[in-house]
Design a protein around this motif. Sequence first.
Motif, PDB file in Angstrom:
ATOM      1  N   ILE A 104       0.844  -1.201   0.000  1.00  0.00           N
ATOM      2  CA  ILE A 104       0.000   0.000   0.000  1.00  0.00           C
ATOM      3  C   ILE A 104       0.876   1.247   0.000  1.00  0.00           C
ATOM      4  CG2 ILE A 104      -1.650   1.361   1.349  1.00  0.00           C
ATOM      5  CD1 ILE A 104      -2.893  -1.295   2.285  1.00  0.00           C
ATOM      6  N   ASP A 105       1.947   1.227   0.807  1.00  0.00           N
ATOM      7  CA  ASP A 105       2.889   2.357   0.813  1.00  0.00           C
ATOM      8  C   ASP A 105       3.513   2.546  -0.569  1.00  0.00           C
ATOM      9  OD1 ASP A 105       2.500   2.984   3.483  1.00  0.00           O
ATOM     10  OD2 ASP A 105       4.180   1.744   4.183  1.00  0.00           O
ATOM     11  N   TYR A 106       3.814   1.440  -1.230  1.00  0.00           N
ATOM     12  CA  TYR A 106       4.498   1.517  -2.532  1.00  0.00           C
ATOM     13  C   TYR A 106       3.560   2.030  -3.633  1.00  0.00           C
ATOM     14  CZ  TYR A 106       6.973   0.302  -6.760  1.00  0.00           C
ATOM     15  OH  TYR A 106       7.578   0.376  -7.993  1.00  0.00           O
ATOM     16  N   VAL A 107       2.370   1.424  -3.765  1.00  0.00           N
ATOM     17  CA  VAL A 107       1.489   1.798  -4.882  1.00  0.00           C
ATOM     18  C   VAL A 107       0.663   3.039  -4.557  1.00  0.00           C
ATOM     19  CG1 VAL A 107       1.363  -0.567  -5.716  1.00  0.00           C
ATOM     20  CG2 VAL A 107      -0.415   0.265  -4.169  1.00  0.00           C
ATOM     21  N   GLY A 108       0.426   3.303  -3.259  1.00  0.00           N
ATOM     22  CA  GLY A 108      -0.358   4.460  -2.856  1.00  0.00           C
ATOM     23  C   GLY A 108      -1.832   4.146  -2.708  1.00  0.00           C
ATOM     24  N   MET A 109      -2.358   4.404  -1.538  1.00  0.00           N
ATOM     25  CA  MET A 109      -3.781   4.167  -1.292  1.00  0.00           C
ATOM     26  C   MET A 109      -4.660   4.963  -2.263  1.00  0.00           C
ATOM     27  SD  MET A 109      -5.848   4.463   2.357  1.00  0.00           S
ATOM     28  CE  MET A 109      -4.615   3.433   3.179  1.00  0.00           C
ATOM     29  N   GLU A 110      -4.249   6.200  -2.531  1.00  0.00           N
ATOM     30  CA  GLU A 110      -5.018   7.053  -3.444  1.00  0.00           C
ATOM     31  C   GLU A 110      -5.056   6.464  -4.844  1.00  0.00           C
ATOM     32  OE1 GLU A 110      -1.610   8.144  -2.742  1.00  0.00           O
ATOM     33  OE2 GLU A 110      -2.270   8.128  -0.672  1.00  0.00           O
ATOM     34  N   ASN A 111      -3.933   5.867  -5.272  1.00  0.00           N
ATOM     35  CA  ASN A 111      -3.870   5.283  -6.609  1.00  0.00           C
ATOM     36  C   ASN A 111      -4.787   4.072  -6.734  1.00  0.00           C
ATOM     37  OD1 ASN A 111      -2.005   7.155  -7.542  1.00  0.00           O
ATOM     38  ND2 ASN A 111      -0.246   5.943  -6.893  1.00  0.00           N
ATOM     39  N   VAL A 112      -4.859   3.272  -5.687  1.00  0.00           N
ATOM     40  CA  VAL A 112      -5.769   2.127  -5.707  1.00  0.00           C
ATOM     41  C   VAL A 112      -7.211   2.609  -5.835  1.00  0.00           C
ATOM     42  CG1 VAL A 112      -6.649   0.148  -4.396  1.00  0.00           C
ATOM     43  CG2 VAL A 112      -4.197   0.682  -4.360  1.00  0.00           C
ATOM     44  N   ASN A 113      -7.570   3.601  -5.051  1.00  0.00           N
ATOM     45  CA  ASN A 113      -8.939   4.117  -5.079  1.00  0.00           C
ATOM     46  C   ASN A 113      -9.262   4.857  -6.374  1.00  0.00           C
ATOM     47  OD1 ASN A 113      -9.799   3.134  -2.546  1.00  0.00           O
ATOM     48  ND2 ASN A 113      -8.740   4.797  -1.508  1.00  0.00           N
ATOM     49  N   GLN A 114      -8.294   5.577  -6.906  1.00  0.00           N
ATOM     50  CA  GLN A 114      -8.506   6.278  -8.169  1.00  0.00           C
ATOM     51  C   GLN A 114      -8.719   5.281  -9.301  1.00  0.00           C
ATOM     52  OE1 GLN A 114      -8.924   9.488  -8.488  1.00  0.00           O
ATOM     53  NE2 GLN A 114      -9.212   9.430 -10.707  1.00  0.00           N
ATOM     54  N   HIS A 115      -7.930   4.210  -9.290  1.00  0.00           N
ATOM     55  CA  HIS A 115      -8.082   3.172 -10.310  1.00  0.00           C
ATOM     56  C   HIS A 115      -9.459   2.525 -10.197  1.00  0.00           C
ATOM     57  CE1 HIS A 115      -7.650  -0.940 -11.981  1.00  0.00           C
ATOM     58  NE2 HIS A 115      -6.951  -0.318 -12.905  1.00  0.00           N
ATOM     59  N   SER A 116      -9.906   2.250  -8.990  1.00  0.00           N
ATOM     60  CA  SER A 116     -11.226   1.652  -8.797  1.00  0.00           C
ATOM     61  C   SER A 116     -12.314   2.560  -9.344  1.00  0.00           C
ATOM     62  CB  SER A 116     -11.475   1.375  -7.314  1.00  0.00           C
ATOM     63  OG  SER A 116     -10.594   0.383  -6.831  1.00  0.00           O
ATOM     64  N   LYS A 117     -12.188   3.858  -9.063  1.00  0.00           N
ATOM     65  CA  LYS A 117     -13.183   4.828  -9.532  1.00  0.00           C
ATOM     66  C   LYS A 117     -13.187   4.928 -11.049  1.00  0.00           C
ATOM     67  CE  LYS A 117     -14.549   9.678  -8.886  1.00  0.00           C
ATOM     68  NZ  LYS A 117     -14.197  10.948  -8.201  1.00  0.00           N
ATOM     69  N   GLU A 118     -12.009   5.017 -11.646  1.00  0.00           N
ATOM     70  CA  GLU A 118     -11.897   5.181 -13.096  1.00  0.00           C
ATOM     71  C   GLU A 118     -12.346   3.950 -13.866  1.00  0.00           C
ATOM     72  OE1 GLU A 118      -7.845   6.193 -13.674  1.00  0.00           O
ATOM     73  OE2 GLU A 118      -8.094   8.309 -13.065  1.00  0.00           O
ATOM     74  N   ASN A 119     -12.241   2.784 -13.230  1.00  0.00           N
ATOM     75  CA  ASN A 119     -12.569   1.544 -13.933  1.00  0.00           C
ATOM     76  C   ASN A 119     -13.919   0.953 -13.529  1.00  0.00           C
ATOM     77  OD1 ASN A 119     -10.064   0.538 -15.657  1.00  0.00           O
ATOM     78  ND2 ASN A 119      -9.287   1.591 -13.836  1.00  0.00           N
ATOM     79  N   GLY A 120     -14.726   1.748 -12.853  1.00  0.00           N
ATOM     80  CA  GLY A 120     -16.102   1.346 -12.595  1.00  0.00           C
ATOM     81  C   GLY A 120     -16.302   0.332 -11.492  1.00  0.00           C
ATOM     82  N   TYR A 121     -15.313   0.218 -10.576  1.00  0.00           N
ATOM     83  CA  TYR A 121     -15.527  -0.610  -9.388  1.00  0.00           C
ATOM     84  C   TYR A 121     -16.320   0.243  -8.392  1.00  0.00           C
ATOM     85  CZ  TYR A 121     -11.901  -3.569 -11.439  1.00  0.00           C
ATOM     86  OH  TYR A 121     -11.172  -4.371 -12.282  1.00  0.00           O
ATOM     87  N   LEU A 122     -17.620   0.168  -8.489  1.00  0.00           N
ATOM     88  CA  LEU A 122     -18.495   1.129  -7.823  1.00  0.00           C
ATOM     89  C   LEU A 122     -18.504   1.000  -6.308  1.00  0.00           C
ATOM     90  CD1 LEU A 122     -21.560   0.996 -10.259  1.00  0.00           C
ATOM     91  CD2 LEU A 122     -19.627   2.607 -10.266  1.00  0.00           C
TER      92      LEU A 122
END
Length: 241
Positions: A104-122
């Motif tokens: 999580i520190d490496y990839v970034g919590m924000e990046n995980v959530n942004q990817h989910s939002k952009e790819n329709g993981y509602l």
Amino acid sequence: MENKIKEILSHYKGVFGVIIKDSFGNRLAINENEVFPSASIIKLFILNRLTKEDYDVIVKLTKEVKVGGCGVLKSLKDGLMLTTKDLAYLMICLSDNTATNLLIDYVGMENVNQHSKENGYLHTILGRKMMDIEAKKAGKDNFTSPKDVERILDILCEDKDCLDMLKNQACNNKLPLYLPEEVELAHKTGELTSIEHDVGRLYFEKGWVDIIVLTKELLDNTDGKKLNNEIGKVVYDYYNQ
């Protein structure tokens, strides 16, 4: 099979989300958009943010990052150097919480959530690190839904490395408990109090079938394990007649 699964669920108290989808285009869904506390299923979405270029990056294990719960890194020597691919295997195969937090520190919590939002993981949110009790007290948590898990499982099972991690799952007391040892099930479990999840792809002679079982509000965690056991057996028997 649908009637048998619904009958199994009727024997237990709680809220359940189930998707059964096979390689022939058949699909069964129960509460597919219900939102569940994700427990360790959120680790699938963290894994998906790692690229092949990331796999050789070296991360140092320190005393400060170690947390309790599942895993072995908490017991290993400070200063150990691991690649992010090593951490990914530990996160998926052993559900290692320290490995997960390092990723999580490496990839970034924000990046995980942004990817989910952009790819329709509602319904998928990474709201806190593993074992972060203070964050949970503050109302931050991790969530997902059967439908979101169905999509991420499709993606991960198409990737050779991710599939190998899922096939080497060490927590096998749920969906695969009553299955023959030679059966291939690529899967990930998750559990918290009143929650027992198991999601994966079961391979058989002519194809595959995805089995996604999410639970919450169980009276007893043993019930969640049992219903996963029973659903795994019903699906296996159906596709191996």
